[in-house]
Design a protein around this motif. Structure first.
Motif, mmCIF file in Angstrom:
data_model
loop_
_atom_site.group_PDB
_atom_site.id
_atom_site.type_symbol
_atom_site.label_atom_id
_atom_site.label_comp_id
_atom_site.label_asym_id
_atom_site.label_seq_id
_atom_site.Cartn_x
_atom_site.Cartn_y
_atom_site.Cartn_z
ATOM 1 N N ARG A 88 0.830 -1.205 0.000
ATOM 2 C CA ARG A 88 0.000 0.000 0.000
ATOM 3 C C ARG A 88 0.865 1.255 0.000
ATOM 4 N N LEU A 89 1.958 1.237 0.755
ATOM 5 C CA LEU A 89 2.776 2.438 0.889
ATOM 6 C C LEU A 89 3.680 2.701 -0.315
ATOM 7 N N VAL A 90 3.926 1.693 -1.142
ATOM 8 C CA VAL A 90 4.773 1.914 -2.326
ATOM 9 C C VAL A 90 3.989 1.824 -3.631
ATOM 10 N N THR A 91 2.665 1.630 -3.551
ATOM 11 C CA THR A 91 1.854 1.568 -4.760
ATOM 12 C C THR A 91 2.026 2.857 -5.562
ATOM 13 N N GLY A 92 2.179 2.680 -6.863
ATOM 14 C CA GLY A 92 2.337 3.815 -7.756
ATOM 15 C C GLY A 92 3.771 4.276 -7.921
ATOM 16 N N GLN A 93 4.682 3.643 -7.219
ATOM 17 C CA GLN A 93 6.092 4.036 -7.298
ATOM 18 C C GLN A 93 6.882 3.163 -8.284
ATOM 19 N N ARG A 94 6.183 2.276 -8.998
ATOM 20 C CA ARG A 94 6.807 1.369 -9.973
ATOM 21 C C ARG A 94 7.850 0.471 -9.312
ATOM 22 N N LEU A 95 7.473 -0.053 -8.151
ATOM 23 C CA LEU A 95 8.361 -0.918 -7.373
ATOM 24 C C LEU A 95 7.793 -2.317 -7.180
ATOM 25 N N LYS A 96 6.897 -2.750 -8.043
ATOM 26 C CA LYS A 96 6.220 -4.041 -7.830
ATOM 27 C C LYS A 96 7.213 -5.201 -7.707
ATOM 28 N N PRO A 97 8.202 -5.347 -8.611
ATOM 29 C CA PRO A 97 9.136 -6.479 -8.436
ATOM 30 C C PRO A 97 9.859 -6.445 -7.089
ATOM 31 N N GLN A 98 10.289 -5.267 -6.662
ATOM 32 C CA GLN A 98 10.968 -5.145 -5.371
ATOM 33 C C GLN A 98 9.993 -5.390 -4.223
ATOM 34 N N THR A 99 8.764 -4.932 -4.383
ATOM 35 C CA THR A 99 7.744 -5.151 -3.357
ATOM 36 C C THR A 99 7.494 -6.636 -3.166
ATOM 37 N N VAL A 100 7.447 -7.377 -4.266
ATOM 38 C CA VAL A 100 7.223 -8.823 -4.178
ATOM 39 C C VAL A 100 8.378 -9.487 -3.417
ATOM 40 N N VAL A 101 9.597 -9.060 -3.680
ATOM 41 C CA VAL A 101 10.759 -9.633 -2.988
ATOM 42 C C VAL A 101 10.677 -9.349 -1.490
ATOM 43 N N TRP A 102 10.420 -8.094 -1.111
ATOM 44 C CA TRP A 102 10.339 -7.742 0.300
ATOM 45 C C TRP A 102 9.145 -8.404 0.979
ATOM 46 N N ALA A 103 8.020 -8.449 0.296
ATOM 47 C CA ALA A 103 6.835 -9.098 0.859
ATOM 48 C C ALA A 103 7.087 -10.581 1.065
ATOM 49 N N SER A 104 7.797 -11.184 0.135
ATOM 50 C CA SER A 104 8.133 -12.602 0.272
ATOM 51 C C SER A 104 9.040 -12.827 1.478
ATOM 52 N N ARG A 105 9.982 -11.945 1.678
ATOM 53 C CA ARG A 105 10.871 -12.054 2.847
ATOM 54 C C ARG A 105 10.092 -11.899 4.147
ATOM 55 N N LEU A 106 9.176 -10.941 4.183
ATOM 56 C CA LEU A 106 8.341 -10.773 5.373
ATOM 57 C C LEU A 106 7.487 -12.011 5.630
ATOM 58 N N THR A 107 7.007 -12.626 4.553
ATOM 59 C CA THR A 107 6.184 -13.830 4.693
ATOM 60 C C THR A 107 7.002 -14.981 5.262
ATOM 61 N N VAL A 108 8.212 -15.161 4.765
ATOM 62 C CA VAL A 108 9.080 -16.215 5.307
ATOM 63 C C VAL A 108 9.376 -15.940 6.777
ATOM 64 N N LEU A 109 9.676 -14.690 7.114
ATOM 65 C CA LEU A 109 9.885 -14.328 8.517
ATOM 66 C C LEU A 109 8.629 -14.631 9.332
ATOM 67 N N GLY A 110 7.467 -14.293 8.787
ATOM 68 C CA GLY A 110 6.205 -14.579 9.469
ATOM 69 C C GLY A 110 6.003 -16.064 9.713
ATOM 70 N N LEU A 111 6.406 -16.889 8.751
ATOM 71 C CA LEU A 111 6.277 -18.338 8.922
ATOM 72 C C LEU A 111 7.236 -18.857 9.996
ATOM 73 N N ILE A 112 8.420 -18.287 10.064
ATOM 74 C CA ILE A 112 9.358 -18.676 11.130
ATOM 75 C C ILE A 112 8.792 -18.270 12.489
ATOM 76 N N LEU A 113 8.258 -17.054 12.563
ATOM 77 C CA LEU A 113 7.638 -16.606 13.812
ATOM 78 C C LEU A 113 6.409 -17.439 14.160
ATOM 79 N N LEU A 114 5.657 -17.847 13.137
ATOM 80 C CA LEU A 114 4.504 -18.716 13.377
ATOM 81 C C LEU A 114 4.951 -20.051 13.963
ATOM 82 N N LEU A 115 6.035 -20.595 13.456
ATOM 83 C CA LEU A 115 6.580 -21.832 14.012
ATOM 84 C C LEU A 115 6.913 -21.638 15.489
#
Length: 173
Positions: A88-115
């Motif tokens: 939401r905070l980077v929408t419109g900044q033409r950063l979708k590929p980078q957003t996907v990478v960072w979001a994926s990293r946050l998701t992996v971190l979230g899964l580790i924290l979920l464990l």
């Protein structure tokens, strides 16, 4: 444009970097919906425990485990909702590929924290139900099960696929 993932190998999709980012973002959102629902339910139950009459009867150790569990649950929630805020905070900044990478990293971190949250929750519950030694062994067994399901099997599948795609193809007769 053929998607080679940056390593020169054809990945079998004909899409631009932006189309790939859109597809990967959609996939990630579906994964997050599943994880977030489970985490929100678990976290909601955790928040109610302290208000139960029997909570005061827990040993100090169990109350400390509970506190740790709630903090882990909050951290897990933050990590798994983080990709939405990031997007939401980077929408419109033409950063979708980078957003996907960072979001994926946050998701992996979230899964580790979920464990960690699951292990801590199980430890708290099992310490109430069985003796401390049995609780520790049961939690260790469940953590190994989660690691197998969440990390080892996907890593194995990636390794097998990578080995298969590295082999030179032989023409079929």
């Amino acid at each position: 444009m053929q998607d080679d993932g940056g390593d020169g190998r054809n990945r079998g999709r004909d899409e631009t970097a932006e189309e790939r980012a859109d597809r990967r973002w959609g996939d990630l959102l579906q994964e997050l919906r599943v994880a977030q629902t489970g985490v929100q339910i678990l976290f909601g139950f955790l928040l109610t425990v302290v208000f139960q009459p029997r909570f005061a009867d827990l040993s100090q150790t169990n109350q400390d485990i509970y506190t740790c569990t709630v903090l882990l649950g909050a951290a897990t929630t933050g990590a798994l909702i983080g990709p939405v805020s990031f997007h939401r905070l980077v929408t419109g900044q033409r950063l979708k590929p980078q957003t996907v990478v960072w979001a994926s990293r946050l998701t992996v971190l979230g899964l580790i924290l979920l464990l960690c949250t699951m292990a801590s929750s199980l430890l708290l519950i099992l310490r109430v139900v069985v003796d401390d030694t049995a609780a520790a062994w049961l939690v260790a067994g469940m953590v190994l099960w989660f690691i197998l399901c969440w990390y080892v099997m996907p890593a194995w599948a990636r390794a097998v696929h990578s080995a298969e795609s590295d082999e030179p193809s032989t023409p079929s007769p």
